[in-house]
Design a protein around this motif. Sequence first.
Motif, mmCIF file in Angstrom:
data_model
loop_
_atom_site.group_PDB
_atom_site.id
_atom_site.type_symbol
_atom_site.label_atom_id
_atom_site.label_comp_id
_atom_site.label_asym_id
_atom_site.label_seq_id
_atom_site.Cartn_x
_atom_site.Cartn_y
_atom_site.Cartn_z
ATOM 1 N N LEU A 142 19.727 19.606 0.243
ATOM 2 C CA LEU A 142 20.395 18.352 -0.188
ATOM 3 C C LEU A 142 21.273 17.796 0.816
ATOM 4 O O LEU A 142 21.222 16.432 0.982
ATOM 5 C CB LEU A 142 21.238 18.557 -1.465
ATOM 6 N N GLU A 143 21.686 18.763 1.513
ATOM 7 C CA GLU A 143 22.874 18.314 2.437
ATOM 8 C C GLU A 143 21.984 17.514 3.754
ATOM 9 O O GLU A 143 22.562 16.536 4.409
ATOM 10 C CB GLU A 143 23.704 19.268 2.883
ATOM 11 N N GLN A 144 21.024 17.938 3.966
ATOM 12 C CA GLN A 144 20.208 17.451 5.090
ATOM 13 C C GLN A 144 19.568 16.166 4.889
ATOM 14 O O GLN A 144 19.374 15.311 5.862
ATOM 15 C CB GLN A 144 18.803 18.455 5.392
ATOM 16 N N GLY A 145 19.575 15.690 3.504
ATOM 17 C CA GLY A 145 18.881 14.189 3.195
ATOM 18 C C GLY A 145 17.466 14.345 3.428
ATOM 19 O O GLY A 145 16.760 15.159 3.947
ATOM 20 N N GLY A 146 16.860 13.266 3.481
ATOM 21 C CA GLY A 146 15.700 12.781 3.917
ATOM 22 C C GLY A 146 14.920 13.178 2.605
ATOM 23 O O GLY A 146 13.637 12.697 2.795
ATOM 24 N N SER A 147 15.286 13.466 1.330
ATOM 25 C CA SER A 147 14.297 13.595 0.466
ATOM 26 C C SER A 147 14.170 12.291 -0.510
ATOM 27 O O SER A 147 15.126 11.507 -0.377
ATOM 28 C CB SER A 147 14.892 14.753 -0.568
ATOM 29 N N SER A 148 13.269 12.079 -1.042
ATOM 30 C CA SER A 148 13.255 10.934 -1.999
ATOM 31 C C SER A 148 13.968 11.409 -3.140
ATOM 32 O O SER A 148 14.695 12.401 -3.491
ATOM 33 C CB SER A 148 11.656 10.799 -2.585
ATOM 34 N N LEU A 149 14.508 10.331 -3.767
ATOM 35 C CA LEU A 149 15.240 10.200 -4.878
ATOM 36 C C LEU A 149 14.819 11.115 -6.110
ATOM 37 O O LEU A 149 15.611 11.987 -6.669
ATOM 38 C CB LEU A 149 15.390 9.012 -5.576
ATOM 39 N N GLU A 150 13.638 11.335 -6.296
ATOM 40 C CA GLU A 150 12.854 12.159 -7.339
ATOM 41 C C GLU A 150 12.884 13.539 -6.598
ATOM 42 O O GLU A 150 13.551 14.507 -7.572
ATOM 43 C CB GLU A 150 11.399 11.859 -7.338
ATOM 44 N N GLU A 151 12.732 13.835 -5.476
ATOM 45 C CA GLU A 151 12.944 15.320 -4.945
ATOM 46 C C GLU A 151 14.460 15.507 -4.979
ATOM 47 O O GLU A 151 14.649 16.840 -5.296
ATOM 48 C CB GLU A 151 12.527 15.189 -3.586
ATOM 49 N N ALA A 152 15.340 14.883 -4.486
ATOM 50 C CA ALA A 152 16.847 15.078 -4.739
ATOM 51 C C ALA A 152 17.300 15.219 -6.107
ATOM 52 O O ALA A 152 17.985 16.345 -6.281
ATOM 53 C CB ALA A 152 17.732 13.853 -4.132
ATOM 54 N N LEU A 153 16.673 14.639 -7.109
ATOM 55 C CA LEU A 153 17.122 15.046 -8.399
ATOM 56 C C LEU A 153 16.417 16.247 -8.978
ATOM 57 O O LEU A 153 17.423 17.038 -9.381
ATOM 58 C CB LEU A 153 16.635 13.813 -9.244
ATOM 59 N N ALA A 154 15.430 16.531 -8.473
ATOM 60 C CA ALA A 154 14.609 17.824 -8.969
ATOM 61 C C ALA A 154 15.482 19.114 -8.321
ATOM 62 O O ALA A 154 15.611 19.906 -8.926
ATOM 63 C CB ALA A 154 13.258 17.889 -8.429
ATOM 64 N N LEU A 155 15.857 18.706 -7.093
ATOM 65 C CA LEU A 155 16.682 19.906 -6.419
ATOM 66 C C LEU A 155 18.117 20.057 -7.041
ATOM 67 O O LEU A 155 18.589 21.215 -7.069
ATOM 68 C CB LEU A 155 16.858 19.331 -4.865
ATOM 69 N N TRP A 156 18.671 19.027 -7.184
ATOM 70 C CA TRP A 156 20.142 18.865 -8.230
ATOM 71 C C TRP A 156 19.782 19.532 -9.303
ATOM 72 O O TRP A 156 20.732 20.611 -9.728
ATOM 73 C CB TRP A 156 20.591 17.621 -8.152
ATOM 74 N N GLU A 157 18.977 19.393 -9.878
ATOM 75 C CA GLU A 157 18.792 20.202 -11.276
ATOM 76 C C GLU A 157 18.354 21.677 -11.073
ATOM 77 O O GLU A 157 18.958 22.453 -11.979
ATOM 78 C CB GLU A 157 17.523 19.466 -12.071
ATOM 79 N N ARG A 158 17.772 21.749 -10.023
ATOM 80 C CA ARG A 158 17.447 23.426 -9.766
ATOM 81 C C ARG A 158 18.867 23.950 -9.460
ATOM 82 O O ARG A 158 19.116 24.946 -9.788
ATOM 83 C CB ARG A 158 16.477 23.502 -8.564
ATOM 84 N N GLY A 159 19.311 23.379 -8.455
ATOM 85 C CA GLY A 159 20.697 23.802 -8.159
ATOM 86 C C GLY A 159 21.782 24.120 -9.249
ATOM 87 O O GLY A 159 22.365 25.113 -9.450
ATOM 88 N N GLU A 160 21.693 23.233 -10.371
ATOM 89 C CA GLU A 160 22.381 23.303 -11.557
ATOM 90 C C GLU A 160 22.162 24.633 -12.313
ATOM 91 O O GLU A 160 23.046 25.427 -12.927
ATOM 92 C CB GLU A 160 22.380 22.054 -12.533
ATOM 93 N N ARG A 161 20.886 24.738 -12.452
ATOM 94 C CA ARG A 161 20.299 25.850 -13.091
ATOM 95 C C ARG A 161 20.561 27.511 -12.370
ATOM 96 O O ARG A 161 21.007 28.324 -13.012
ATOM 97 C CB ARG A 161 18.865 25.748 -13.338
ATOM 98 N N LEU A 162 20.490 27.281 -11.163
ATOM 99 C CA LEU A 162 20.977 28.393 -10.417
ATOM 100 C C LEU A 162 22.448 28.671 -10.370
ATOM 101 O O LEU A 162 22.790 29.903 -10.723
ATOM 102 C CB LEU A 162 20.587 28.392 -8.905
ATOM 103 N N ALA A 163 23.153 27.775 -10.413
ATOM 104 C CA ALA A 163 24.807 27.837 -10.440
ATOM 105 C C ALA A 163 24.989 28.310 -11.893
ATOM 106 O O ALA A 163 25.920 29.416 -11.981
ATOM 107 C CB ALA A 163 25.542 26.368 -10.228
ATOM 108 N N ASP A 164 24.546 28.123 -12.948
ATOM 109 C CA ASP A 164 24.422 28.562 -14.020
ATOM 110 C C ASP A 164 24.287 30.223 -14.404
ATOM 111 O O ASP A 164 24.752 31.011 -14.991
ATOM 112 C CB ASP A 164 23.482 27.843 -15.364
ATOM 113 N N VAL A 165 23.203 30.368 -13.452
ATOM 114 C CA VAL A 165 22.771 31.956 -13.526
ATOM 115 C C VAL A 165 23.917 32.508 -12.857
ATOM 116 O O VAL A 165 24.378 33.778 -13.279
ATOM 117 C CB VAL A 165 21.249 32.123 -12.710
ATOM 118 N N CYS A 166 24.506 32.289 -11.808
ATOM 119 C CA CYS A 166 25.445 32.741 -10.989
ATOM 120 C C CYS A 166 26.553 32.895 -11.837
ATOM 121 O O CYS A 166 27.355 34.008 -11.985
ATOM 122 C CB CYS A 166 25.701 32.023 -9.718
ATOM 123 N N GLN A 167 27.107 31.837 -12.525
ATOM 124 C CA GLN A 167 27.963 31.902 -13.551
ATOM 125 C C GLN A 167 27.927 33.028 -14.595
ATOM 126 O O GLN A 167 28.920 33.648 -14.971
ATOM 127 C CB GLN A 167 28.472 30.649 -13.841
#
Length: 67
Positions: free
Chosen positions: A22-47
Amino acid sequence: MTDETLSYEQARTELASVVERLEQGGSSLEEALALWERGERLADVCQRWLDGARERIDAARAARAQE
């Protein structure tokens, strides 16, 4: 492997990878949203892992205090 079967270390490593992408950028909006959602799920697992560890520590301390 489902999110529920990920170890803390696996989830944390994948989350770091998602953040880096996500920090590198260059993703389409749809890709960035999918990454964000995946990150949220992973953060929940860690928590959940961290909350479980805290509960175990608290239980061990309480048991030791009653000895």
